[in-house]
Motif scaffolding. Sequence first.
Motif, PDB file in Angstrom:
ATOM      1  N   ALA A 187       0.822  -1.206   0.000  1.00  0.00           N
ATOM      2  CA  ALA A 187       0.000   0.000   0.000  1.00  0.00           C
ATOM      3  C   ALA A 187       0.854   1.254   0.000  1.00  0.00           C
ATOM      4  CB  ALA A 187      -0.923   0.007   1.220  1.00  0.00           C
ATOM      5  N   THR A 188       0.475   2.233  -0.838  1.00  0.00           N
ATOM      6  CA  THR A 188       0.977   3.591  -0.714  1.00  0.00           C
ATOM      7  C   THR A 188       0.048   4.307   0.268  1.00  0.00           C
ATOM      8  OG1 THR A 188      -0.367   4.371  -2.571  1.00  0.00           O
ATOM      9  CG2 THR A 188       1.858   3.549  -3.076  1.00  0.00           C
ATOM     10  N   ALA A 189       0.200   5.617   0.422  1.00  0.00           N
ATOM     11  CA  ALA A 189      -0.660   6.340   1.362  1.00  0.00           C
ATOM     12  C   ALA A 189      -2.135   6.173   1.013  1.00  0.00           C
ATOM     13  CB  ALA A 189      -0.287   7.816   1.387  1.00  0.00           C
ATOM     14  N   PHE A 190      -2.473   6.356  -0.265  1.00  0.00           N
ATOM     15  CA  PHE A 190      -3.866   6.276  -0.700  1.00  0.00           C
ATOM     16  C   PHE A 190      -4.028   5.345  -1.899  1.00  0.00           C
ATOM     17  CE2 PHE A 190      -3.343  10.516   1.208  1.00  0.00           C
ATOM     18  CZ  PHE A 190      -4.298  10.456   2.213  1.00  0.00           C
ATOM     19  N   GLY A 191      -3.139   4.377  -2.031  1.00  0.00           N
ATOM     20  CA  GLY A 191      -3.201   3.465  -3.165  1.00  0.00           C
ATOM     21  C   GLY A 191      -2.875   2.040  -2.770  1.00  0.00           C
ATOM     22  N   THR A 192      -3.104   1.120  -3.701  1.00  0.00           N
ATOM     23  CA  THR A 192      -2.906  -0.305  -3.449  1.00  0.00           C
ATOM     24  C   THR A 192      -2.237  -0.956  -4.649  1.00  0.00           C
ATOM     25  OG1 THR A 192      -4.847  -0.389  -1.997  1.00  0.00           O
ATOM     26  CG2 THR A 192      -4.107  -2.464  -2.950  1.00  0.00           C
ATOM     27  N   LEU A 193      -1.273  -1.844  -4.354  1.00  0.00           N
ATOM     28  CA  LEU A 193      -0.572  -2.602  -5.392  1.00  0.00           C
ATOM     29  C   LEU A 193      -0.739  -4.081  -5.089  1.00  0.00           C
ATOM     30  CD1 LEU A 193       1.429   0.018  -4.438  1.00  0.00           C
ATOM     31  CD2 LEU A 193       2.393  -0.584  -6.646  1.00  0.00           C
ATOM     32  N   ILE A 194      -1.221  -4.840  -6.067  1.00  0.00           N
ATOM     33  CA  ILE A 194      -1.635  -6.227  -5.856  1.00  0.00           C
ATOM     34  C   ILE A 194      -0.900  -7.148  -6.823  1.00  0.00           C
ATOM     35  CG2 ILE A 194      -3.592  -7.822  -5.889  1.00  0.00           C
ATOM     36  CD1 ILE A 194      -5.292  -5.046  -5.686  1.00  0.00           C
ATOM     37  N   ILE A 195      -0.193  -8.140  -6.286  1.00  0.00           N
ATOM     38  CA  ILE A 195       0.384  -9.181  -7.127  1.00  0.00           C
ATOM     39  C   ILE A 195      -0.569 -10.364  -7.112  1.00  0.00           C
ATOM     40  CG2 ILE A 195       2.308 -10.754  -7.530  1.00  0.00           C
ATOM     41  CD1 ILE A 195       4.123  -8.824  -6.118  1.00  0.00           C
ATOM     42  N   LYS A 196      -1.053 -10.747  -8.275  1.00  0.00           N
ATOM     43  CA  LYS A 196      -1.949 -11.897  -8.375  1.00  0.00           C
ATOM     44  C   LYS A 196      -1.125 -13.181  -8.477  1.00  0.00           C
ATOM     45  CE  LYS A 196      -6.059 -11.333  -9.770  1.00  0.00           C
ATOM     46  NZ  LYS A 196      -7.322 -11.274 -10.542  1.00  0.00           N
TER      47      LYS A 196
END
Length: 263
Positions: free
Chosen positions: A154-163
């Motif tokens: 997670a960034t401050a207001f974001g999300t990064l997802i590895i599937k």
Amino acid sequence: MLENVQAVYAGYLNTFAIDGDGTLRVWGWNEGGQLGLGDQENKNVPVAVLNDVATAAPGDYHSAAVTLDGTLWTWGWNDVGQLGNGSSMDLYAPKEVLENVRSTAVGLKHTLAVKQDNTLWACGDNTYGQLADGGTESSESFRQVMDHVHSVAATAFGTLIIKTDGSLWVCGYNGDGELGTGDYESVPKPVKIMDAVKSVSASRDFAAAIDRGGVLYAWGNNAYGQYGGETSAEPLKMAQDVVYASTGGGHILYLASDGSVYA
């Protein structure tokens, strides 16, 4: 200062460590009750807060941890339901909120959890779509938002997802290009930006990922020369033969395959 440490996590002006017997020990800034000690007093020595801990995620004003039995615990500020306990009341001591959890990540005001069945669950602020559910409605309780998820950051207001297939998906606020989409427009619904990704690490406004070939990429805010060269809103090759990377407030550390550490 501590012996037999299994893992250490650097938060914003605080530090968490898991010792040899699985005890989570915390110290540093505690304005939001993010140390989980029942108060808002800063601590300048490690203090035990939770037993049998497998992994932890210290945040700016709230934190999370997963115990060995798969229970997710959260604590700290809760103004938009980022603790996922069904309320908006702050909580200064750990509380159980979800079961069968493998890993967790926290943004400024949202919390993410990957369950053992590879489902992604999210709660808290969703102003920019950072809960990955395709909408912008915030939630005080955890809700399932995606399947086939390997890990999350997670960034401050974001999300990064590895599937589970290695693809990297992103959503949320993107004002500094921290989502790596190639522009600075926020992303209310998850979009794919890379394939064959092994791991991802995110700071407040920039991120880094290692692909399965050991190439390290970075993108987003570059005000302190976090990844050198020119600032990029899309993944920019930074190094190769990398096995691990970690983002700080304004810097990146990475471990090369020959055992060398670079910063």
